[in-house]
Design a protein around this motif. Structure first.
Motif, PDB file in Angstrom:
ATOM      1  N   UNK A 246      -3.111  -1.651  14.804  1.00 46.65           N
ATOM      2  CA  UNK A 246      -3.252  -2.824  13.878  1.00 46.65           C
ATOM      3  C   UNK A 246      -1.751  -3.513  13.246  1.00 46.65           C
ATOM      4  N   UNK A 247      -1.862  -4.669  13.313  1.00 40.97           N
ATOM      5  CA  UNK A 247      -0.703  -5.544  13.183  1.00 40.97           C
ATOM      6  C   UNK A 247      -0.782  -6.091  11.655  1.00 40.97           C
ATOM      7  N   UNK A 248       0.280  -5.848  10.753  1.00 42.13           N
ATOM      8  CA  UNK A 248       0.308  -6.336   9.391  1.00 42.13           C
ATOM      9  C   UNK A 248       1.590  -7.276   9.291  1.00 42.13           C
ATOM     10  N   UNK A 249       1.485  -8.196   8.673  1.00 43.90           N
ATOM     11  CA  UNK A 249       2.649  -9.304   8.388  1.00 43.90           C
ATOM     12  C   UNK A 249       2.819  -9.417   6.835  1.00 43.90           C
ATOM     13  N   UNK A 250       3.775  -8.850   6.619  1.00 43.26           N
ATOM     14  CA  UNK A 250       4.038  -8.713   4.910  1.00 43.26           C
ATOM     15  C   UNK A 250       4.256 -10.243   4.436  1.00 43.26           C
ATOM     16  N   UNK A 251       3.713 -10.348   3.035  1.00 41.72           N
ATOM     17  CA  UNK A 251       4.196 -11.820   2.434  1.00 41.72           C
ATOM     18  C   UNK A 251       5.647 -11.663   2.064  1.00 41.72           C
ATOM     19  N   UNK A 252       6.223 -12.662   2.048  1.00 42.38           N
ATOM     20  CA  UNK A 252       7.700 -12.831   1.790  1.00 42.38           C
ATOM     21  C   UNK A 252       7.893 -12.068   0.440  1.00 42.38           C
ATOM     22  N   UNK A 253       8.930 -11.102   0.435  1.00 42.68           N
ATOM     23  CA  UNK A 253       9.274 -10.336  -0.843  1.00 42.68           C
ATOM     24  C   UNK A 253       8.310  -9.201  -0.990  1.00 42.68           C
ATOM     25  N   UNK A 254       7.429  -9.045  -0.077  1.00 42.63           N
ATOM     26  CA  UNK A 254       6.546  -7.703  -0.063  1.00 42.63           C
ATOM     27  C   UNK A 254       6.837  -6.786   0.943  1.00 42.63           C
ATOM     28  N   UNK A 255       7.704  -6.842   1.636  1.00 40.28           N
ATOM     29  CA  UNK A 255       8.173  -5.965   2.989  1.00 40.28           C
ATOM     30  C   UNK A 255       8.194  -4.421   2.321  1.00 40.28           C
ATOM     31  N   UNK A 256       8.919  -4.358   1.095  1.00 40.16           N
ATOM     32  CA  UNK A 256       9.182  -2.859   0.784  1.00 40.16           C
ATOM     33  C   UNK A 256       7.726  -2.241   0.616  1.00 40.16           C
ATOM     34  N   UNK A 257       7.120  -3.148  -0.254  1.00 38.99           N
ATOM     35  CA  UNK A 257       5.784  -2.684  -0.695  1.00 38.99           C
ATOM     36  C   UNK A 257       4.698  -2.167   0.588  1.00 38.99           C
ATOM     37  N   UNK A 258       4.958  -3.077   1.453  1.00 36.23           N
ATOM     38  CA  UNK A 258       4.251  -2.769   2.633  1.00 36.23           C
ATOM     39  C   UNK A 258       4.675  -1.220   3.053  1.00 36.23           C
TER      40      UNK A 258
ATOM     41  N   UNK B 120     -10.654   6.376   3.832  1.00 40.84           N
ATOM     42  CA  UNK B 120      -9.846   5.985   2.542  1.00 40.84           C
ATOM     43  C   UNK B 120      -8.601   5.062   3.082  1.00 40.84           C
ATOM     44  N   UNK B 121      -7.995   5.136   4.050  1.00 43.12           N
ATOM     45  CA  UNK B 121      -6.918   4.401   4.319  1.00 43.12           C
ATOM     46  C   UNK B 121      -7.178   2.991   4.568  1.00 43.12           C
ATOM     47  N   UNK B 122      -8.420   2.651   5.506  1.00 42.27           N
ATOM     48  CA  UNK B 122      -8.968   1.515   5.765  1.00 42.27           C
ATOM     49  C   UNK B 122      -9.390   0.767   4.471  1.00 42.27           C
ATOM     50  N   UNK B 123      -9.799   1.270   3.632  1.00 41.92           N
ATOM     51  CA  UNK B 123     -10.346   0.888   2.270  1.00 41.92           C
ATOM     52  C   UNK B 123      -9.313   0.663   1.385  1.00 41.92           C
ATOM     53  N   UNK B 124      -8.164   1.335   1.341  1.00 41.04           N
ATOM     54  CA  UNK B 124      -7.022   0.987   0.643  1.00 41.04           C
ATOM     55  C   UNK B 124      -6.470  -0.108   0.928  1.00 41.04           C
ATOM     56  N   UNK B 125      -6.075  -0.248   2.463  1.00 40.89           N
ATOM     57  CA  UNK B 125      -5.649  -1.282   3.048  1.00 40.89           C
ATOM     58  C   UNK B 125      -6.217  -2.621   2.620  1.00 40.89           C
ATOM     59  N   UNK B 126      -7.550  -2.582   2.928  1.00 38.06           N
ATOM     60  CA  UNK B 126      -8.168  -3.831   2.672  1.00 38.06           C
ATOM     61  C   UNK B 126      -8.074  -4.262   1.171  1.00 38.06           C
ATOM     62  N   UNK B 127      -8.217  -3.371   0.291  1.00 41.29           N
ATOM     63  CA  UNK B 127      -8.227  -3.569  -1.120  1.00 41.29           C
ATOM     64  C   UNK B 127      -6.860  -4.193  -1.533  1.00 41.29           C
ATOM     65  N   UNK B 128      -5.705  -3.873  -0.759  1.00 43.94           N
ATOM     66  CA  UNK B 128      -4.279  -4.196  -1.040  1.00 43.94           C
ATOM     67  C   UNK B 128      -3.816  -5.405  -0.131  1.00 43.94           C
ATOM     68  N   UNK B 129      -4.563  -5.851   0.844  1.00 46.39           N
ATOM     69  CA  UNK B 129      -4.422  -6.807   2.019  1.00 46.39           C
ATOM     70  C   UNK B 129      -3.977  -8.262   1.332  1.00 46.39           C
ATOM     71  N   UNK B 130      -4.978  -8.668   0.268  1.00 45.66           N
ATOM     72  CA  UNK B 130      -4.680  -9.970  -0.286  1.00 45.66           C
ATOM     73  C   UNK B 130      -3.275 -10.057  -0.982  1.00 45.66           C
ATOM     74  N   UNK B 131      -3.076  -9.034  -1.720  1.00 42.25           N
ATOM     75  CA  UNK B 131      -1.621  -8.997  -2.457  1.00 42.25           C
ATOM     76  C   UNK B 131      -0.295  -8.839  -1.613  1.00 42.25           C
ATOM     77  N   UNK B 132      -0.597  -8.023  -0.418  1.00 39.80           N
ATOM     78  CA  UNK B 132       0.658  -7.617   0.275  1.00 39.80           C
ATOM     79  C   UNK B 132       0.928  -8.478   1.664  1.00 39.80           C
TER      80      UNK B 132
END
Length: 100
Positions: free
Chosen positions: A8-20, A69-81
């Protein structure tokens, strides 16, 4: 025996790297409760690029993880992070070297 994996590849929004990074760290206890998730790695590939690599004995275990649970949490936060939706790739394991 480990036969299949997810990359799974994840690209953080600018400024959201620490949160990811913090989100990925917080995922470890969730996957520790998944006995069929044999290995799980949260990785950083570049300043804003992260990933998850995990392995499973079969497709049923991999699919259970994808609806866990992890997949659900990731999808819930994806739009923000994340700058884009997670890129989820299914892989077959050809060979492994694991600790004894």
């Amino acid at each position: 025996m480990i036969k299949v994996a997810l990359l799974v590849r994840l690209e953080a929004k600018p400024g959201k790297e620490q949160e990811v990074e913090e989100f990925l760290r917080s995922g470890l206890p969730l996957v520790q409760n998944e006995p069929e998730t044999r290995t799980w790695y949260a990785i950083r590939l570049a300043a804003s690029t992260f990933g998850i690599f995990d392995t499973f004995p079969d497709d049923a275990a991999r699919n259970a993880h994808l609806s866990g649970q992890l997949a659900a949490a990731l999808m819930a936060k994806a739009g923000d992070l994340l700058a884009q939706p997670p890129l989820i790739e299914k892989a077959d394991i050809i060979a492994t070297k694991l600790p004894n």
